[in-house]
Design a protein around this motif. Structure first.
Motif, PDB file in Angstrom:
ATOM      1  N   ALA A 140     -13.868  -3.534  -6.328  1.00 45.82           N
ATOM      2  CA  ALA A 140     -12.466  -3.954  -6.277  1.00 45.82           C
ATOM      3  C   ALA A 140     -11.747  -3.710  -7.591  1.00 45.82           C
ATOM      4  O   ALA A 140     -10.517  -3.774  -7.638  1.00 45.82           O
ATOM      5  N   ASP A 141     -12.521  -3.427  -8.672  1.00 46.66           N
ATOM      6  CA  ASP A 141     -11.942  -3.448 -10.020  1.00 46.66           C
ATOM      7  C   ASP A 141     -11.947  -2.096 -10.722  1.00 46.66           C
ATOM      8  O   ASP A 141     -11.682  -2.035 -11.926  1.00 46.66           O
ATOM      9  N   HIS A 178      -3.141  -0.791  -9.151  1.00 52.91           N
ATOM     10  CA  HIS A 178      -4.345  -1.012  -8.359  1.00 52.91           C
ATOM     11  C   HIS A 178      -4.249  -2.315  -7.548  1.00 52.91           C
ATOM     12  O   HIS A 178      -4.788  -2.404  -6.438  1.00 52.91           O
ATOM     13  N   HIS A 179      -3.556  -3.302  -8.104  1.00 47.41           N
ATOM     14  CA  HIS A 179      -3.435  -4.588  -7.409  1.00 47.41           C
ATOM     15  C   HIS A 179      -2.727  -4.448  -6.064  1.00 47.41           C
ATOM     16  O   HIS A 179      -2.920  -5.284  -5.175  1.00 47.41           O
ATOM     17  N   HIS A 235     -23.808  -4.116  -7.181  1.00 44.52           N
ATOM     18  CA  HIS A 235     -22.795  -4.934  -6.501  1.00 44.52           C
ATOM     19  C   HIS A 235     -23.409  -6.106  -5.744  1.00 44.52           C
ATOM     20  O   HIS A 235     -22.966  -6.467  -4.646  1.00 44.52           O
ATOM     21  N   THR A 284      -5.476  -4.150  -3.572  1.00 38.76           N
ATOM     22  CA  THR A 284      -6.413  -5.266  -3.417  1.00 38.76           C
ATOM     23  C   THR A 284      -5.750  -6.578  -3.031  1.00 38.76           C
ATOM     24  O   THR A 284      -6.403  -7.453  -2.457  1.00 38.76           O
ATOM     25  N   LEU A 289      -6.085  -8.346   0.476  1.00 36.76           N
ATOM     26  CA  LEU A 289      -7.331  -8.974   0.903  1.00 36.76           C
ATOM     27  C   LEU A 289      -7.403 -10.438   0.510  1.00 36.76           C
ATOM     28  O   LEU A 289      -8.283 -11.164   0.988  1.00 36.76           O
ATOM     29  N   ILE A 324     -11.916   2.316  -4.619  1.00 39.88           N
ATOM     30  CA  ILE A 324     -12.011   1.015  -3.966  1.00 39.88           C
ATOM     31  C   ILE A 324     -13.062   1.129  -2.871  1.00 39.88           C
ATOM     32  O   ILE A 324     -13.181   2.175  -2.217  1.00 39.88           O
ATOM     33  N   TRP A 343     -16.291  -7.394  -0.599  1.00 36.92           N
ATOM     34  CA  TRP A 343     -15.933  -6.418  -1.629  1.00 36.92           C
ATOM     35  C   TRP A 343     -17.194  -5.783  -2.200  1.00 36.92           C
ATOM     36  O   TRP A 343     -18.192  -6.452  -2.446  1.00 36.92           O
ATOM     37  N   TRP A 348     -15.594  -1.354   0.109  1.00 35.59           N
ATOM     38  CA  TRP A 348     -15.968  -2.632   0.706  1.00 35.59           C
ATOM     39  C   TRP A 348     -16.976  -2.420   1.821  1.00 35.59           C
ATOM     40  O   TRP A 348     -17.198  -1.304   2.296  1.00 35.59           O
ATOM     41  N   THR A 354       0.816  -1.215   0.000  1.00 38.09           N
ATOM     42  CA  THR A 354       0.000   0.000   0.000  1.00 38.09           C
ATOM     43  C   THR A 354       0.852   1.268   0.000  1.00 38.09           C
ATOM     44  O   THR A 354       0.478   2.258  -0.636  1.00 38.09           O
ATOM     45  N   HIS A 374      -9.793  -0.717   6.868  1.00 39.69           N
ATOM     46  CA  HIS A 374      -9.342  -2.020   6.374  1.00 39.69           C
ATOM     47  C   HIS A 374      -9.374  -3.042   7.509  1.00 39.69           C
ATOM     48  O   HIS A 374      -9.094  -2.710   8.665  1.00 39.69           O
TER      49      HIS A 374
END
Length: 758
Positions: free
Chosen positions: A661-662, A536-537, A736, A540, A543, A669, A658, A671, A521, A592
């Motif tokens: 997430a994409d 971006h990965h 979602h 994510t 998780l 992002i 989630w 959740w 991060t 988070h």
């Protein structure tokens, strides 16, 4: 140590070759019963069995009293019940005195010593039998008990009606060990100790000593070298750079935190809000007008504790405060593991600090270092002239990176020493947890080593089986003694089951630092927003494994030293964007899954890298941006504590879902967090671009009003005040995978935390 009772008689077991009792038939000195070889060995401080020579000894027509008192001018024996003193004869100019008493019973006596300018009357240490008993001494090998600090070290003791201190040290390969200190002019000839062959422990009772005096153990090593070592089990030490131990009793304070101790045992820490303020006491704040001195423990209780309470943290994690010689090690190279550092005061002062924290509802976690120790001459290295605490083979016993020794976890006495130390801090000082440093370096035999620089285990692997056994036994002991405390592993690899129970094959820790999350991060946040879509990965990926362990999310001291700059300094953009990025990142972190840890100074956006020699830059709080970050941390902690969905199921996959997430293109992002009550949910949304987004739809499972609990772009934090005017009501629209949705305004470079109102 409780009162000890001496056994009758004197332990006159054979010492090293040539140093046995005087009755060995080798002749005597000037009509007295001492052999010339014994006399020379005592005078030269190389006798391994001083009780065979010194003290009272039966002779043909009574008893002979012998004393080694260098510097004494005259000495006399004062026999209890007899009015007249018996002068002693100096039979060697080095200060060896002898007197013969015509009496049938073993005498009980004092020595009257004429020193230059003073007269002293004291009981003779060599008139006392061994203590404690045979079975007790063996118990220093019992892993999981408190026998090490109870039996070893220096303890105020009363034998009969005589007060004094009892000294004991484990040095099985030494030829001779003496207590040296202020009370004997640091002369190793004055107080040589008795070897208890059964346990490899040297011990001696010295009458009439008071607390606070300095002392060490002078050791004639197995190789003939003379060593001066601090007491490994000292409860107090003098202030560095001085290196002596100080006489102090085993901590047994009158605590006033019973309510806190009872409350911490209630509930499972995994379901509690745990937010940790990591602190280096030596540089949190100093007193520049008084030579830049440290704050004391009591001053820290008055200033640090209220500050942390105001910010809403639940715990303070102290960088190591077990006594250490070098300030630049930050405490990570300790020497006296049972002594709180004297830099900030006495053990009693440290207790006052802990009590103040508990009274304020704040737990104390100790950064604990069982992975290595420094090679300082007064420390544990080559303690008795051999590799006693460390492995002899440098491929197993020496850290090349840190220049430190590695404990030999395969030696039972070493395991007992370390596990007892873990219990000591939690039970004697009422600490609430241990963060165990550098666990990865303990687990892997090839840690930071090239091929050929390490020794495989018996199966040919790189796992340190002894260290694994030690960590499991430590955790089992700690949690068995007090389930309300916690252990936290700083473990930087993918070792499986670090925070799983030992009965399932895990290491038994309560929590593990999530180093992968931190690295990924921070890498993402360091990128310019226009490039974040390609990373971006990094947001994510964490998780995928977030519930494989009980994680703590750490932004620790390690991320703000050695040229890494500050957390604020890692953020891109102009000044406004740097602070906005930092606030968005903190909001993302607090939303988070995982417990939280933040290093001091980061809570107000310290701009420079941490320097252990100076105070934090408190003047920065005069600036609105820095005050804004501090305000945000306080509100994030309050939200974390009061919104059950943000902490109750931190370690469970069922507490997380989630939503988005994409959306790499927009670097958004989102959740859902769930608490134990399925109706109580929270939504976390982060927008990591400087573009505000209107009407961004987020699916939610329940209708109703979703209160905007935190908006990191609020003006009070230094933001642009874009938001949702306090909250949004869910609409009946599918998104979602849910039947309801929120139409949100996403502020630029910001995180929103929304709580469904009851």
């Amino acid at each position: 140590m409780a009162e000890m009772q001496a056994r009758d008689g004197v332990e006159n077991g054979a010492g090293p070759a040539g140093t046995g009792p005087a009755s060995a038939g080798r002749g005597s000195v000037a009509g007295f019963g001492i052999a010339p070889g014994d006399l020379a060995a005592i005078i030269e401080a190389r006798h391994g069995n001083p009780f065979a020579v010194l003290g009272p000894h039966p002779v043909r027509d009574g008893y002979e009293i012998r004393a080694m008192l260098p510097g004494a001018q005259e000495v006399a024996v004062l026999v209890d019940g007899r009015p007249e003193p018996v002068p002693m004869t100096r039979i060697d100019p080095a200060g060896f005195f002898v007197a013969r008493l015509k009496m049938r019973e073993r005498p009980w006596y004092k020595l009257r010593i004429q020193w230059p300018g003073a007269v002293q009357e004291a009981r003779d240490p060599y008139s006392y039998g061994p203590t404690p008993g045979f079975e007790d001494m063996w118990r220093i090998r019992d892993v999981g008990t408190e026998c090490v600090p109870r039996l070893l070290g220096a303890h105020p003791t009363r034998i009969g009606d005589q007060p004094g201190y009892h000294f004991a040290v484990w040095a099985p390969n030494a030829r001779r060990v003496s207590v040296v200190g202020d009370f004997n002019s640091w002369d190793g000839r004055r107080h040589p100790m008795r070897l208890r062959h059964d346990a490899g422990v040297w011990e001696l009772f010295i009458p009439d000593l008071g607390g606070g005096e300095r002392y060490k153990f002078e050791i004639l090593g197995a190789d003939g070298s003379r060593l001066e070592k601090a007491d490994p089990v000292a409860f107090m030490a003098e202030q560095p750079p001085a290196t002596a131990s100080r006489l102090a009793r085993l901590p047994d304070f009158e605590w006033r935190d019973a309510d806190w101790m009872a409350s911490r045992r209630q509930g499972d820490p995994r379901h509690k809000p745990i937010s940790i303020y990591e602190c280096h006491l030596g540089s949190w704040a100093r007193v520049p007008e008084e030579g830049n001195r440290f704050l004391t423990y009591r001053e820290l209780a008055e200033r640090l504790i209220p500050y942390v309470k105001e910010l809403g943290f639940t715990h303070i994690e102290l960088l190591p405060i077990t006594e250490f010689p070098f300030d630049g090690s930050w405490g990570y190279q300790p020497v006296s593991l049972f002594a709180p550092t004297s830099r900030f005061g006495t053990p009693e002062d440290f207790v006052a600090f802990v009590e103040a924290a508990h009274a304020a509802g704040i737990g104390i976690i100790l950064d604990w270092v069982p992975g290595h120790f420094p090679n300082d001459a007064h420390g544990l290295g080559l303690f008795d002239g051999t590799h006693l605490y460390e492995h002899a083979d440098p491929r197993q016993g020496y850290h090349q990176d840190w220049g430190t020794y590695i404990y030999n976890y395969g030696r039972q006495e070493v395991q007992a020493f370390l596990v007892a130390n873990a219990r000591f801090w939690l039970e004697r000082y009422h600490l609430d947890g241990l963060r165990v440093d550098a666990v990865a370096s303990m687990l892997y035999l090839d840690y930071s080593r090239k091929h050929g620089e390490w020794v495989p285990n018996k199966y040919g692997g790189n796992e340190n089986l002894d260290a694994i056994d030690f960590l499991r036994r430590m955790n089992e002991t700690v949690y068995s003694a007090d389930p309300g405390c916690m252990t936290i592993a700083e473990e930087s690899t993918s070792w499986p089951g670090v925070s799983h129970p030992t009965y399932t094959g895990g290491l038994g820790f309560g929590f593990k630092w999530n180093m992968g999350w931190m690295h990924d991060t921070l890498l993402f946040m360091s990128k310019e927003p226009v490039h974040r879509r390609y990373h971006h990965h990094n947001l994510t990926f964490g998780l995928l494994y977030a519930f494989s362990e009980n994680f703590v999310l750490p932004l620790s001291h390690d991320e703000v030293v050695h040229g890494k700059g500050s957390i604020l300094g890692k953020m891109p953009g102009d000044r406004w964007q740097k602070f906005a990025n930092l606030r968005a990142y903190y909001g993302f972190m607090w939303g988070h899954p995982g417990k939280k840890l933040l290093f001091m100074g980061s809570e107000f956006g310290q701009e420079r890298e941490w320097n252990h020699d100076t105070s934090l830059d408190w003047h920065l709080l005069e600036d609105g941006y820095h005050r804004g970050v501090k305000n945000l941390i306080g509100d994030l902690n309050r939200a974390f504590r009061t919104i059950p969905a943000l902490h109750e199921r931190d370690t469970e996959a069922g507490g997380f879902q989630w939503l988005v997430a994409d959306d790499a293109e927009n670097s958004v992002i989102a959740w859902l967090r769930r608490g134990q009550d399925p109706e109580k949910v929270a939504v976390v949304v982060s927008n990591f671009t400087p573009v505000a987004r209107e009407g961004y739809r987020i699916g939610v499972p329940h209708p109703g009003f979703y209160r905007e609990a935190v908006n990191t772009d609020a003006a009070i934090y230094g933001g642009s005040n874009v938001g949702n005017q306090g909250g949004v009501r869910a609409e009946a629209c599918e998104a979602h995978g849910h039947a309801y949705c929120l139409s949100l305004t996403l502020p630029p470079l910001a995180t929103l935390i929304l709580e469904r109102a009851a």
